[in-house]
Every structure is written in C-alpha cells, then in structure tokens.
Design an enzyme around this catalytic site. Sequence first.
Site, PDB file in Angstrom:
ATOM      1  N   ASP A 309       0.829  -1.190   0.000  1.00  0.00           N
ATOM      2  CA  ASP A 309       0.000   0.000   0.000  1.00  0.00           C
ATOM      3  C   ASP A 309       0.872   1.251   0.000  1.00  0.00           C
ATOM      4  OD1 ASP A 309      -2.728   1.004   0.178  1.00  0.00           O
ATOM      5  OD2 ASP A 309      -2.158   1.768   2.140  1.00  0.00           O
ATOM      6  N   GLU A 357       0.719  -0.572  -5.206  1.00  0.00           N
ATOM      7  CA  GLU A 357      -0.445   0.315  -5.132  1.00  0.00           C
ATOM      8  C   GLU A 357       0.044   1.694  -5.559  1.00  0.00           C
ATOM      9  OE1 GLU A 357      -2.292   3.354  -4.220  1.00  0.00           O
ATOM     10  OE2 GLU A 357      -1.851   2.905  -2.126  1.00  0.00           O
ATOM     11  N   ASP A 411     -11.091   1.033  -0.455  1.00  0.00           N
ATOM     12  CA  ASP A 411     -11.212   2.462  -0.146  1.00  0.00           C
ATOM     13  C   ASP A 411     -12.272   3.166  -0.997  1.00  0.00           C
ATOM     14  OD1 ASP A 411      -9.393   2.737   1.932  1.00  0.00           O
ATOM     15  OD2 ASP A 411      -7.694   3.071   0.603  1.00  0.00           O
TER      16      ASP A 411
END
Length: 509
Positions: A309, A357, A411
Amino acid sequence: MTTLMTEQTEKEKKNPRVSGILVHPTSFPSPYGIGDLGKGAYEFIDFLEESGQHLWQVLPLGPTGFGDSPYQGFSAFAGQPLVISIDNLIELNLLTKEDLADMPKWDPRKVEYGKVITFKTALYHKAYHAFRHTPNKMLLEEFDAFLLDNASWLDDYCLFMASKDAHEGKCWIEWDDELTDPTPEDKQLWTLKLKDEIRYYQFIQFIFYRQWTKLKEYANEKEIKIIGDIPIFVAYDSADVWANKKLFKLDSKGYPTSVAGVPPDYFSATGQLWGNPLYDWDYHKKTGYEWWIARIKQQMALVDYLRIDHFRGFEAYWQVPAGEETAVNGKWVKGPNEDLFLAIQKALGEDLPIFAEDLGIITPEVEFLRDMFHFPGMKILQFAFQGLEESAYHPHQFTNTNCICYTGTHDNDTTTGWYQTLPEESKDKLRRYANTDGNSISLDMIRMCLGTIAQYAVFPIQDLLQLGSDCRMNTPGVAADNWTFRYVSEDLAPYRVEWLKQNTKLYGR
C-alpha cells in the site's frame, strides 16, 4: 512467425490471465460475530474454484487496535486474533460447545467489534488454559517449533502485548520508564514478570498461523493464489516501533518528529493525516534494510503475492510536522527508491511477487521505480468515469498487460453506491461505454474488468453481490463505521457461480 507464436504461447502459460475477488476474512459468514478462518473461509475458496477464479485478495492480516483498521496494526508480523476459528479450537479439544452457552446475538451482515472482542477474548483465554494441560504431544511439539522459528519478531510482540495489558491498554509511551525504552535486562525482568501473559499471546499467534497455513494450503491445492497486503508505514503504538526505535524518526523521548500522510487528493480536500511515524531511511540503509527484508520474507510465507500500500512513498513520501491537524502543511521527501528493492532482491531473489499500489499523485519517477522491478500497478475502473475527460483508467487506454484491473478497492464506494452518486452526464458516458442500461452496473463493470488486457482482474465481493454504499468497507478520512462489512452464505448462490464462471471463461481468464 512460428517461433514468435511459440514464445507468446509460452509467455501466456507462465503468466496466464487470471481473476479473483477481494474480501477480507472478517467479512466471511460465521456464527461468532466476525468472519474467521473456519467453515466460511473454506466455502469461499470452494466458491472461487467453482466460478473459475484463481485469485483471492485480502487486507493486511495483522492484529488491529483502536478504530479496527487493518492498516493500523499492533505488529507488522503478527496475525489477527479475531479471525481465529472457534470451531477449530473445539476440534482441538481446547474448547467445548458448552463454552458457547452465553454467546451474544450477532448482526450477520455487520461486525460489532466491541462485542466480538469481549466474547472471543474470553474464549481464547479458556482455550489457552486447556492448552496448558493438553495431552496432545504433537500440538505441543508444533508450538515449540513455532516459537523457535518466529522468535525474531514473536518475543518482542508478545512482551509488547502483555505489557500493554499490564498498563490498561495505554500506548507504550505512557508505560513505566523501564518499559518505555527498555534495556535487554529490563526486557528480561518483565518477561519473567509477565511470563504467563506472554505465553498466552504466543499461543494465540501459534493458533492463527496454524489455521492460516492450512487455509492457504487448501487454496493453493485448488490453484488459487492469495494476494496479501501490507501498509508501507506501521502504527506508532506497535511492537515494531517500541522494539526498534532507531528505525523511525523519533525524538529523544520517543515521540515522532514528523508523521505520514498524503496531500489533498480525490479522497480528501485537506489530504489524509495518517499519523504514522516515518522511517529513518539512512539508518535502514546502514543495516542493509534487514527489517524490511525480514518483513517481506515473513509475509511471503503467508501469501503468494504481496500488494504494498502507498508504493509511491518509496520514491518520495509526504512528511507532515508532528502536531499538525491536517496534512496540508506537508512536503515531499525522497525515499530509499530502488536501493531498498535491490537489497530485497539480493536477499529473496530477483522475481519479487510484489504488486504496487500506485494510486494518488504518481510521477514519472514513481512509474520508473515500479517498472524497473516489473511490479504490476493498479487500474481502477471507477476512476475512469468520474468525469467526461479521457483517463488512463479507461480500458481502451491500457497499454501494458502487467497490471491489475479493479472495479474499485476497499477504499472506494461499492460500484452500485458509487454509480448512484455520479453526475448524470458521467452516468450517461458509462452506460454508452459499457452498452448497458445501468440496472446491473456493478456486474457490467466486472465484465469490463475481466475484458481488459490486464493480466490480473480483481473486484470486491460487494460488486459481485451488487451491494450499495451501506456495505462499503472503508471511507478514507472518516474514523467511524469502517471495516464492518459481512456477507451471509446464501449470497454465494449457484446463479452467481454460473454467471461468474461464464464471463471469466468468455474473456479468457
């Protein structure tokens, strides 16, 4: 010509087009208030196999703290106790069905973390008490081997958690002086003082790893690979920071001098102030990045691919002075760049199964770093249809197969919920693009995702189930009511298996 075709065929065999579903274990059906690694998890893997899927993506698997976020865990190495299967503890004769007599009534579609933590923690202590007296010698031998194999992180983590309990759950900076920044002698003293509590946490991690390993083996036997997830940063109130202060930018008292976040973007006009301590990358370099190598190695034992991430933070990260109320007054600071990944390659091999990501403010430098190591990036279809302008997220703009196409991520709003909030002109463009009336928009977007040139196609289970905004997993920048989504067994109906199987086959996945 024949040679070229043979080379292409070999490449496709090595890197086949595959698809799968994003769902965290906490979302699985379970009679115990939260999804776990028991029956619901195995039934989900069966569903993946029956519907022709080969990927299962999860969120970070660590133990969660305040706010229940998987991205703010107490450890970068430990597993989440809350997803331990109670049924498996009964099978091991560490619990009985009588122990479940006072089980609360649960909402089958929502995790109520407060009630779950109280209920399951009491059961875990009962199981630990039984484990201390178990006649199962094989289980005890497994436990001893686990302690030996994982001592490098387990010792500090269990001492950290036991000490946290001894200090009423307070952050480590508020503990007794000899524990806030302990010497080896202090650690030894407190390890003796909290011996039984430490043993309990060792037991919990042993059970988690044992259950997860069996589940992963089951998935891999069915040719399903697991995509794991780690946040680039760790929580301040974590065993990682407490036990390795030199790795982070802290002052002499242990407080962060600056913290992590991101500048204003699509998700927030004031940016996101994450508050995580930042790495002292110069010190990491002096150690040969040994902590990062250990972290990646340990995670790769749990999963088949690893999504990192906020990958852009390795090239440059947003540094916000400690004490700021928003992330607006930050600045970009250069990260370790390729130096870190070269060190990881040297230790673990050149072909790193890492997904980047690469969302947010992405520069040519970030793209260069991603492509230098052949890490697949992410393409989010929802982003393509926010407005009317051309976007790199439109399928017709994809130029490289080495990427993962998503309808949305944890998200994002669910695709059904997102579509309902779009301006009418954006809805119209999407309907024309997908040749649809919009009545089953999340399924249309899954078809679009499957049909792209991306090697990997992944979609949240909420999109397959055509669920609305009330089933969203996370809203960035909003502290409450996140991470609670659950589905029920009936949702994975045979007609969904057939629809997904047909469309997966149609697009050569």
